[in-house]
Design a protein around this motif. Structure first.
Motif, PDB file in Angstrom:
ATOM      1  N   GLY A 234       0.604  -0.877  -0.037  1.00 35.83           N
ATOM      2  CA  GLY A 234       0.298  -0.241   0.008  1.00 35.83           C
ATOM      3  C   GLY A 234       0.894   1.453   0.160  1.00 35.83           C
ATOM      4  O   GLY A 234       0.079   2.273  -0.760  1.00 35.83           O
ATOM      5  N   ARG A 235       2.541   1.400   0.826  1.00 46.45           N
ATOM      6  CA  ARG A 235       2.745   2.225   1.190  1.00 46.45           C
ATOM      7  C   ARG A 235       3.348   2.280  -0.223  1.00 46.45           C
ATOM      8  O   ARG A 235       3.756   3.732  -1.363  1.00 46.45           O
ATOM      9  N   LEU A 236       3.855   1.407  -1.267  1.00 52.19           N
ATOM     10  CA  LEU A 236       4.590   1.533  -2.370  1.00 52.19           C
ATOM     11  C   LEU A 236       3.850   2.607  -3.257  1.00 52.19           C
ATOM     12  O   LEU A 236       3.824   2.677  -4.197  1.00 52.19           O
ATOM     13  N   GLY A 237       2.227   1.633  -3.071  1.00 51.69           N
ATOM     14  CA  GLY A 237       1.483   1.517  -4.313  1.00 51.69           C
ATOM     15  C   GLY A 237       0.696   3.894  -4.455  1.00 51.69           C
ATOM     16  O   GLY A 237       1.530   3.712  -5.434  1.00 51.69           O
ATOM     17  N   LEU A 238       1.316   3.647  -3.431  1.00 45.90           N
ATOM     18  CA  LEU A 238       0.650   5.287  -3.512  1.00 45.90           C
ATOM     19  C   LEU A 238       1.709   6.560  -4.152  1.00 45.90           C
ATOM     20  O   LEU A 238       1.822   6.925  -4.299  1.00 45.90           O
ATOM     21  N   GLU A 239       3.115   5.333  -3.154  1.00 46.05           N
ATOM     22  CA  GLU A 239       4.159   6.372  -4.353  1.00 46.05           C
ATOM     23  C   GLU A 239       4.375   6.642  -5.542  1.00 46.05           C
ATOM     24  O   GLU A 239       4.022   7.106  -5.922  1.00 46.05           O
ATOM     25  N   ARG A 240       4.206   5.340  -5.924  1.00 44.34           N
ATOM     26  CA  ARG A 240       4.037   5.630  -7.122  1.00 44.34           C
ATOM     27  C   ARG A 240       3.025   6.100  -7.902  1.00 44.34           C
ATOM     28  O   ARG A 240       3.305   6.857  -8.520  1.00 44.34           O
ATOM     29  N   LEU A 241       2.095   6.013  -7.158  1.00 38.77           N
ATOM     30  CA  LEU A 241       0.670   7.237  -8.018  1.00 38.77           C
ATOM     31  C   LEU A 241       0.662   8.161  -7.861  1.00 38.77           C
ATOM     32  O   LEU A 241       0.496   8.638  -8.833  1.00 38.77           O
ATOM     33  N   LEU A 242       1.610   8.685  -6.401  1.00 40.08           N
ATOM     34  CA  LEU A 242       1.285  10.250  -6.384  1.00 40.08           C
ATOM     35  C   LEU A 242       2.367  10.585  -7.783  1.00 40.08           C
ATOM     36  O   LEU A 242       2.853  11.948  -7.790  1.00 40.08           O
ATOM     37  N   ALA A 243       3.445   9.713  -8.115  1.00 36.62           N
ATOM     38  CA  ALA A 243       4.646  10.244  -8.715  1.00 36.62           C
ATOM     39  C   ALA A 243       4.492  10.027  -9.763  1.00 36.62           C
ATOM     40  O   ALA A 243       4.787  11.663 -10.948  1.00 36.62           O
ATOM     41  N   ARG A 244       3.382   9.782 -10.571  1.00 37.69           N
ATOM     42  CA  ARG A 244       2.670  10.152 -11.764  1.00 37.69           C
ATOM     43  C   ARG A 244       1.219  10.845 -11.465  1.00 37.69           C
ATOM     44  O   ARG A 244       1.421  11.902 -12.608  1.00 37.69           O
ATOM     45  N   HIS A 245       0.702  11.431 -10.524  1.00 36.87           N
ATOM     46  CA  HIS A 245      -0.795  11.708  -9.745  1.00 36.87           C
ATOM     47  C   HIS A 245       0.002  13.348  -8.700  1.00 36.87           C
ATOM     48  O   HIS A 245      -1.446  12.960  -8.141  1.00 36.87           O
TER      49      HIS A 245
END
Length: 334
Positions: A234-245
């Motif tokens: 969950g932490r890594l997923g949010l980091e990747r998502l926010l890197a794009r948006h």
């Protein structure tokens, strides 16, 4: 140094009977606590059991009896509290009714589920409990031909083989989207785990997206992690998502494990929750209530689901689908 081990067979019912000076049938009645026997006979049997270290063969006992007391659970995972909660709710009811629960884990693999169902049915259980309605055709054929009760739990969006107890995952997805929209969030993303394997999470996600789209604010993007859900993913997923948006104002997570991971990412990066980014989960786990800001989520009646499914099995209730509903917890993260 050499060791000389002498292989010894397990203590038998006949040996207990001989030591207690009673018949085998009396030992059997005492151990099952059924039928007639004197207090003195019970004391002698239990003394012999303790002295000899006898362990009853429960499996053999159920197979030899007119009706098996085994209830087989085939669950997708034990990595979070969801399925253990269901098992906990069911086990109390089963134990009170002198049934024995056995379980196996599929890791969300339909083919593995089919193999495990076949293995469990070989023991002729009185019931099989599974998660959801999505099974292989082979699994469905075996369940329908088994002659035992079948309880599908944690979902009501589908066609039950026999008994079903749970809640609507699609309704939970809609309610989550409606809540975020009502709070004014419009740039919404999603972080989840394998939606093809976890079909219930897939139903929630589909209904969530449909609700957003119908409101004119479609989902901006999603980050789906491979493998099982976890706080770390969950932490890594949010980091990747926010890197794009980086301009997202809310993120919906497939469950609370992943939402807590997203919350930790925000704490580490100084992202204010919910003023900069709202977080919404699913399941209503205890950990979400004790974070510095209680998690906004959907609380599901997992223990009650297990209890009621077990009650329907042990009372031999007619086929039915029971929707226990869910609770939307506003929390403080959205």
């Amino acid at each position: 140094m050499e060791f000389d081990f002498k292989q010894q067979g397990a203590v038998t019912l006949a040996e207990v009977a001989e030591a207690a000076g009673v018949g085998e049938s009396t030992v059997s009645r005492v151990l099952r606590n059924e039928g007639s026997f004197s207090r003195k006979a019970r004391e002698r049997v239990m003394e012999a059991v303790e002295r000899l270290g006898y362990v009853p063969n429960r499996i053999a006992g159920t197979l030899a009896s007119a009706g098996s007391r085994l209830v087989a659970f085939v669950v997708p995972s034990l990595s979070n509290i969801v399925f253990p909660d269901v098992l906990r709710g069911a086990s109390g009811v089963l134990e009170a009714n002198r049934h024995q629960a056995v379980f196996s884990v599929t890791d969300y693999d339909p083919q593995r589920e089919e193999a495990l169902v076949a293995a469990m049915l070989a023991w002729r259980p009185t019931a099989v409990m599974l998660a959801g309605f999505e099974h292989t055709e082979g699994t469905l054929k075996m369940l329908r031909a088994s002659g035992c009760r079948v309880a599908e739990v944690l979902d009501v969006d589908g066609t039950a083989v026999d008994l079903a107890v749970g809640f609507s995952n699609r309704a939970a997805g809609r309610a989550s989207a409606e809540f975020l929209l009502k709070r004014g969030y419009r740039r919404i993303g999603y972080v989840g785990h394998d939606l093809e394997r976890d079909t219930r999470a897939g139903k929630r996600f589909a209904a969530f997206c449909e609700t957003l789209a119908s409101s004119g604010s479609p989902l901006i993007d999603r980050e789906v992690c491979s493998g099982a859900s976890s706080v770390e993913s969950g932490r890594l997923g949010l980091e990747r998502l926010l890197a794009r948006h980086a301009d997202l104002d809310a993120v919906y997570f497939s469950n609370d494990d992943m939402a807590i991971g997203g919350y930790f990412h925000c704490l580490a990066r100084g992202i204010a929750v919910p003023s900069q980014l709202a977080i919404f989960g699913y399941n209503g786990l205890d950990i979400g209530r004790v974070t510095p800001q209680p998690l906004s989520t959907i609380r599901t009646p997992r223990v009650r689901t297990g209890q009621l499914a077990a009650e329907l099995v042990v009372t031999n209730a007619p086929p039915q689908v029971v929707d226990l509903g869910f609770e939307l917890v506003e929390g403080a993260t959205a």
